[in-house]
Motif scaffolding. Structure first.
Motif, PDB file in Angstrom:
ATOM      1  N   GLY A 325     -46.832   5.344  11.342  1.00  0.00           N
ATOM      2  CA  GLY A 325     -48.287   5.338  11.316  1.00  0.00           C
ATOM      3  C   GLY A 325     -48.974   5.407   9.816  1.00  0.00           C
ATOM      4  N   ALA A 326     -49.292   6.449   9.397  1.00  0.00           N
ATOM      5  CA  ALA A 326     -49.760   6.507   8.002  1.00  0.00           C
ATOM      6  C   ALA A 326     -48.928   6.318   6.837  1.00  0.00           C
ATOM      7  N   ARG A 327     -49.223   5.521   5.813  1.00  0.00           N
ATOM      8  CA  ARG A 327     -48.494   5.452   4.545  1.00  0.00           C
ATOM      9  C   ARG A 327     -49.486   5.704   3.364  1.00  0.00           C
ATOM     10  N   GLY A 328     -49.634   6.966   3.063  1.00  0.00           N
ATOM     11  CA  GLY A 328     -50.556   7.082   1.930  1.00  0.00           C
ATOM     12  C   GLY A 328     -52.173   6.661   2.860  1.00  0.00           C
ATOM     13  N   SER A 329     -52.704   5.712   2.052  1.00  0.00           N
ATOM     14  CA  SER A 329     -54.002   5.324   2.258  1.00  0.00           C
ATOM     15  C   SER A 329     -53.993   4.264   3.278  1.00  0.00           C
ATOM     16  N   ASP A 330     -52.655   3.682   3.904  1.00  0.00           N
ATOM     17  CA  ASP A 330     -52.639   2.673   4.723  1.00  0.00           C
ATOM     18  C   ASP A 330     -52.716   3.391   6.169  1.00  0.00           C
ATOM     19  N   ILE A 331     -53.762   3.390   6.864  1.00  0.00           N
ATOM     20  CA  ILE A 331     -53.875   4.126   8.207  1.00  0.00           C
ATOM     21  C   ILE A 331     -53.933   2.891   8.932  1.00  0.00           C
ATOM     22  N   PRO A 332     -53.143   2.683  10.188  1.00  0.00           N
ATOM     23  CA  PRO A 332     -53.322   1.889  11.145  1.00  0.00           C
ATOM     24  C   PRO A 332     -54.333   1.950  11.927  1.00  0.00           C
ATOM     25  N   PRO A 333     -55.266   0.786  12.286  1.00  0.00           N
ATOM     26  CA  PRO A 333     -56.198   0.974  12.970  1.00  0.00           C
ATOM     27  C   PRO A 333     -55.952   1.132  14.407  1.00  0.00           C
ATOM     28  N   PRO A 334     -57.079   1.800  14.916  1.00  0.00           N
ATOM     29  CA  PRO A 334     -56.853   2.356  16.338  1.00  0.00           C
ATOM     30  C   PRO A 334     -56.381   1.281  17.463  1.00  0.00           C
ATOM     31  N   ASP A 335     -56.809   0.101  17.110  1.00  0.00           N
ATOM     32  CA  ASP A 335     -56.472  -0.784  18.341  1.00  0.00           C
ATOM     33  C   ASP A 335     -54.933  -1.564  17.985  1.00  0.00           C
ATOM     34  N   THR A 336     -54.293  -0.770  17.160  1.00  0.00           N
ATOM     35  CA  THR A 336     -53.031  -1.207  16.820  1.00  0.00           C
ATOM     36  C   THR A 336     -52.063  -0.530  17.479  1.00  0.00           C
ATOM     37  N   LEU A 337     -50.698  -1.023  17.911  1.00  0.00           N
ATOM     38  CA  LEU A 337     -49.499   0.065  18.476  1.00  0.00           C
ATOM     39  C   LEU A 337     -49.495   0.993  17.505  1.00  0.00           C
ATOM     40  N   GLU A 338     -49.359   0.936  16.322  1.00  0.00           N
ATOM     41  CA  GLU A 338     -49.051   2.009  15.545  1.00  0.00           C
ATOM     42  C   GLU A 338     -50.437   3.228  15.512  1.00  0.00           C
ATOM     43  N   GLY A 339     -51.538   2.637  15.696  1.00  0.00           N
ATOM     44  CA  GLY A 339     -52.686   3.326  15.793  1.00  0.00           C
ATOM     45  C   GLY A 339     -52.645   4.085  16.988  1.00  0.00           C
ATOM     46  N   LEU A 340     -52.210   3.267  18.218  1.00  0.00           N
ATOM     47  CA  LEU A 340     -52.126   4.269  19.503  1.00  0.00           C
ATOM     48  C   LEU A 340     -51.115   5.325  19.472  1.00  0.00           C
ATOM     49  N   LEU A 341     -49.888   4.847  18.815  1.00  0.00           N
ATOM     50  CA  LEU A 341     -48.865   5.971  18.750  1.00  0.00           C
ATOM     51  C   LEU A 341     -49.403   7.153  17.583  1.00  0.00           C
ATOM     52  N   SER A 342     -50.217   6.906  17.038  1.00  0.00           N
ATOM     53  CA  SER A 342     -50.623   7.845  15.891  1.00  0.00           C
ATOM     54  C   SER A 342     -51.318   9.019  16.523  1.00  0.00           C
ATOM     55  N   THR A 343     -51.835   8.656  17.963  1.00  0.00           N
ATOM     56  CA  THR A 343     -52.563   9.790  18.775  1.00  0.00           C
ATOM     57  C   THR A 343     -51.650  10.721  19.217  1.00  0.00           C
ATOM     58  N   LEU A 344     -50.211  10.347  19.296  1.00  0.00           N
ATOM     59  CA  LEU A 344     -49.324  11.281  19.806  1.00  0.00           C
ATOM     60  C   LEU A 344     -49.382  12.643  19.053  1.00  0.00           C
ATOM     61  N   PRO A 345     -48.866  13.820  19.542  1.00  0.00           N
ATOM     62  CA  PRO A 345     -48.974  15.150  18.711  1.00  0.00           C
ATOM     63  C   PRO A 345     -47.623  15.324  18.031  1.00  0.00           C
TER      64      PRO A 345
END
Length: 394
Positions: A325-345
């Motif tokens: 998901g996040a790498r410093g300031s590189d945050i995946p947008p919510p409409d990407t696969l990584e953004g979706l997976l970042s909502t996991l706990p």
């Protein structure tokens, strides 16, 4: 977050990952999305320890020089050399500087000290002797194969005749040849002759395998065949370096992964009676779908080593892709696969690709990373993986 997405994921452990694998798996490819981030080889170490201690795995193969790795294997299996020597000379691509790789080698050595030879775990490299500046020269591999054969067979080629064809090593390792095919020796008359010699020598190695194995050992024959594969692969790669066609770089990508696949095939064959193997490399080298990238403004496509070996092994090959998901300031947008997976706990999660696909309630966009060395997963091809490992923050 939808309930179905929660159902697709579980907290990461080695057991959680292997729960997705078929019991027939002989080769597990664990990918990493970028090099140089310790989180991924650290995760690999955790997985490998579990596989060795609970799943009967007896070997690991990494994206590193297959010949250099012989020194690392000698150290972990028999204690030959020192840890410092292995870290400086047993890896390519600068991977010897990785603390996680040092930890891996140290753990393997400690594990093997307590066990008889047939139970010891082995270390392999499955990449060719290839760096970003270009391929190594074929002399070490070719002369090692020749030395092995000459001790037991009458050969038509002397060591002196090989040296004459090889010429100075500087001609083979000129870094200018990486971008300028005119600087490559790969299609000179001598190089063409060497390709024929390498092919004939390997044919002798195969034809006399029963005699050679009895006269030496199965392990010595295997190492000779490794040198034979490497010599042939390097000469083929050098010929590709001298190609002036616009498809030159794409051809080199294909040749590299074909060499990787050949090495994986040989490793799986050697380890068949001992246990499965874990392969660790970039996702692009292990995925089943076609690999893509841009180089110097050109789109490149090639079949990865995983895709190639998968055609040989069928369901005995499994692939677990890794992303973050996040790498410093590189945050995946919510409409990407990584953004979706970042909502996991979970800080680290293992995801079932089939359930993940069912959880898509919208079309996902491929992530465009800030770091050009990172390749995001294609949401359209997640079904080509047996599992996805997600690290929320690196």
């Amino acid at each position: 977050m939808t309930t179905s997405l929660r159902d697709a994921a579980r907290p990461f452990t080695g057991g959680a990952l292997t729960a997705f694998l078929s019991p027939t798996t002989r080769l597990l490819g664990l990918g990493e999305p970028t090099h140089g981030v310790e989180a991924f080889p650290e995760l690999r170490n955790e997985v490998f320890r579990h596989l060795v201690e609970h799943e009967g795995y007896r070997s690991i193969a990494t994206e590193s020089d297959c010949l250099a790795a012989l020194a690392a294997d000698a150290y972990v299996t028999d204690g030959t050399g020192t840890l410092e020597e292995v870290m400086s000379g047993g890896f390519s691509h600068g991977f010897g500087a990785s603390p996680a790789n040092r930890e891996l080698i140290g753990w393997m050595r400690a594990y093997n000290q307590q066990r008889p030879p047939h139970e010891r775990i082995r270390f392999y490299g499955f990449d060719g002797p290839l760096e970003m500046s270009g391929p190594a020269g074929p002399r070490p591999a070719l002369t090692a194969m020749h030395h092995y054969l000459a001790a037991h067979l009458d050969l038509a080629w002397s060591r002196e005749s090989l040296d004459e064809l090889l010429g100075p090593d500087e001609r083979w390792i000129d870094p200018a040849a990486m971008m300028d095919p005119a600087q490559s020796i790969g299609r000179s008359p001598e190089a063409k002759e060497l390709r024929l010699v390498a092919d004939d020598l390997r044919a002798l190695l195969t034809a006399h395998a029963p005699h050679l194995t009895a006269a030496t050992s199965a392990d010595e024959w295997w190492r000779a065949d490794l040198h034979a594969r490497t010599a042939a692969g390097l000469l083929r790669y050098h010929a590709g370096m001298a190609d002036t066609a616009p498809t030159r770089i794409g051809t080199l990508m294909c040749l590299r992964d074909a060499m990787m696949a050949d090495n994986l095939d040989a490793i799986v064959g050697r380890e068949a009676r001992r246990g499965p193997t874990l392969a660790f490399a970039h996702n692009r080298h292990l995925q089943r779908d076609k690999s893509h990238m841009r180089f110097a403004g050109l789109p490149l496509q090639w079949w990865s080593a995983g895709a190639i070996i998968g055609t040989h092994l069928g369901d005995r090959y499994a692939f677990a892709a890794t992303t973050f998901g996040a790498r410093g300031s590189d945050i995946p947008p919510p409409d990407t696969l990584e953004g979706l997976l970042s909502t996991l706990p979970h800080a680290r999660a293992v995801i079932d690709p089939a359930r993940l696909a069912a959880a898509f309630d919208r079309k996902l966009t491929p992530r465009v990373p800030a770091d050009h060395t990172y390749f995001s997963l294609d949401p359209a091809t997640t079904d080509q993986s047996d599992a996805i490992v997600f690290v929320k923050d690196i």
